[in-house]
Design an enzyme around this catalytic site. Structure first.
Site, short mmCIF file in Angstrom:
data_model
loop_
_atom_site.label_atom_id
_atom_site.label_comp_id
_atom_site.label_asym_id
_atom_site.label_seq_id
_atom_site.Cartn_x
_atom_site.Cartn_y
_atom_site.Cartn_z
N PHE A 116 0.85 -1.19 0.00
CA PHE A 116 0.00 0.00 0.00
C PHE A 116 0.88 1.24 0.00
CE2 PHE A 116 -2.44 3.52 1.67
CZ PHE A 116 -3.58 3.45 0.89
N ASP A 131 9.18 2.60 1.84
CA ASP A 131 8.00 3.35 2.29
C ASP A 131 7.84 3.09 3.78
OD1 ASP A 131 5.51 4.25 2.99
OD2 ASP A 131 4.47 3.43 1.23
N LYS A 167 2.51 9.65 8.22
CA LYS A 167 1.64 9.34 9.37
C LYS A 167 2.11 9.86 10.73
CE LYS A 167 -1.23 5.71 7.54
NZ LYS A 167 -0.86 5.09 6.28
#
Ligand SMILES: *Cc1c(COP(=O)(O)O)cnc(C)c1O
Length: 390
Positions: A127, A214, A243
């Site tokens: 993702f 990532d 995040k």
């Protein structure tokens, strides 16, 4: 509600205020937060140091634009590169933007090396975001369906399969990079083997490819190290964060090192809001508190306690497939779809999430205490037992 675009299946609850690992809804009911807004609220809710730093910065200046120097941004770049063992940072506002920067960098790197149609190798179940390029890099057909044509230039391999990547290298001479999450979050808390990571680093060096990590979900101390890749002792060429970086204030970052550093020049990339005074102050404070309060060590200790506690409480329970994770990035895989557990947990005063249909995902704040860990184990193990028994 009716005027909101229907992009989320929203749960029927809204929160009014939080305190540490606890948050209270508008009806006055209190919940234990084992999700942190999906790995965002690193310091929990209303952390006094963060509240004070943001308020003080807001009273001075929020934003000026990247056409001027921003001292907080320069400091944050110094701190992040030192922690990562990397060289440069580009700031943006979210994970997908950080990954867009990484993808553009990889293509730019390819073109500079005479590759006109650069290809990036990506993973199954990955993702990377919802923008067109990051959606194309994402390994979830459901998320992509209806948005074709996708961005070209990605080839997909199974996670943890170095041989599959070697095989591509043999026949595809347009490869410029490999992109992966060291711990796949949305994909169901899947961890890259240390040997796979080291082999990948060596292969990328060998082939003159960039290694893109990532770290949007697994970075910022969540797994016990500042970055997920540090467990294997490797350093990627490009790493992305978002995040948890601002502990609730939106900020993303794309870090580079070695052959990926120094590629972008003025005009190649940019962001209006990226790295403004408010966001970088929040991130600097988040780093300060993680350091001062030893929150990486806390993530390891409390994560272990939760994992052991769940293993004990769920021992021998039919339907529990696996309990796994690192630090405070944990998953409990069941043998059946269990999305319903999210609402059951909500009723029981607990915030959790289910991903990849069958995996209960836990991403508590890094400030999560031992007592909160025990409370989580007790509430969640009961919910899972009841769910599987029904
Ligand atoms: C959440 C996430 C993203 C996307 O971040 P946004 O801020 O929602 O754009 C990218 N990569 C990973 C690994 C993520 O978990």
């Amino acid at each position: 509600m009716s005027h909101l675009m229907n992009t989320y299946a929203r749960l029927p609850v809204a929160f009014s205020h939080g305190d540490g690992s606890w948050i209270t809804d508008t009806e006055g009911k209190c919940y234990l937060d084992a999700l942190s807004g999906i790995a965002v609220s690193t310091l929990g809710h209303n952390h006094p140091a963060l509240v004070a730093a943001i308020a003080a910065q807001a009273a001075r200046v929020l934003h000026t634009s990247n056409i001027y120097r921003i001292p907080q941004q320069e400091q944050l770049a110094d701190r992040l590169t030192a922690l990562a063992g990397m060289e440069e940072v580009f700031f943006c506002n979210s994970g997908c933007e950080a990954n867009e920067a990484a993808i553009k960098l990889a293509r730019f790197f390819g073109h500079q090396n005479g590759i006109d149609s650069p290809v990036i190798i990506v993973m199954e179940k990955a993702f990377h975001g919802r923008t067109l390029a990051t959606l194309s890099a994402t390994g979830n057909r459901k998320a992509q369906a209806g948005f074709e044509p996708l961005v070209s230039g990605f080839v997909r391999v199974p996670y943890n399969d170095l041989e599959a990547i070697r095989a591509i290298a043999e026949h595809n001479h347009n490869v410029v990079a490999v992109m992966l999450e060291i711990v796949q979050g949305e994909g169901g808390i899947n961890i890259a083997d240390l040997e796979f990571q080291r082999g990948l680093r060596a292969l990328c060096d060998d082939r003159n490819w960039l290694l893109l990590c990532d770290e949007v979900q697994c970075g910022m101390g969540r797994t016990g190290t500042w970055f997920g890749f540090q467990h294997a002792g490797i350093v990627p060429d490009v790493a992305t964060l978002a995040k948890g970086l601002g502990s609730g204030v939106p900020i993303g970052a794309c870090l580079t090192a070695g052959k990926a550093a120094g590629l972008f020049k003025p005009g190649n990339h940019g962001s209006t809001f990226g790295g403004n005074q408010l966001a970088t102050t929040a991130a600097l404070t988040t780093l300060d508190v993680i350091e001062k309060d030893n929150l990486r060590a806390n993530a390891v200790a409390v994560g272990q306690l939760i994992r052991n506690g769940l293993a004990e409480a769920l021992a021998g329970v039919a339907g529990v497939v696996d309990i796994r994770g690192q630090g405070l990035m944990l998953g409990v895989e069941l043998d059946r779809p269990c999305g319903e557990l999210v609402t059951r947990a909500l009723d029981a005063g607990l915030l959790i999430n289910v991903t990849a249909e069958k995996v209960v995902r836990l991403l508590p704040p890094l400030t999560f205490g031992v007592d909160e860990g025990r409370e989580l184990v007790s509430r969640l193990s009961k919910l899972i037992r009841d769910f599987l028994a029904a």
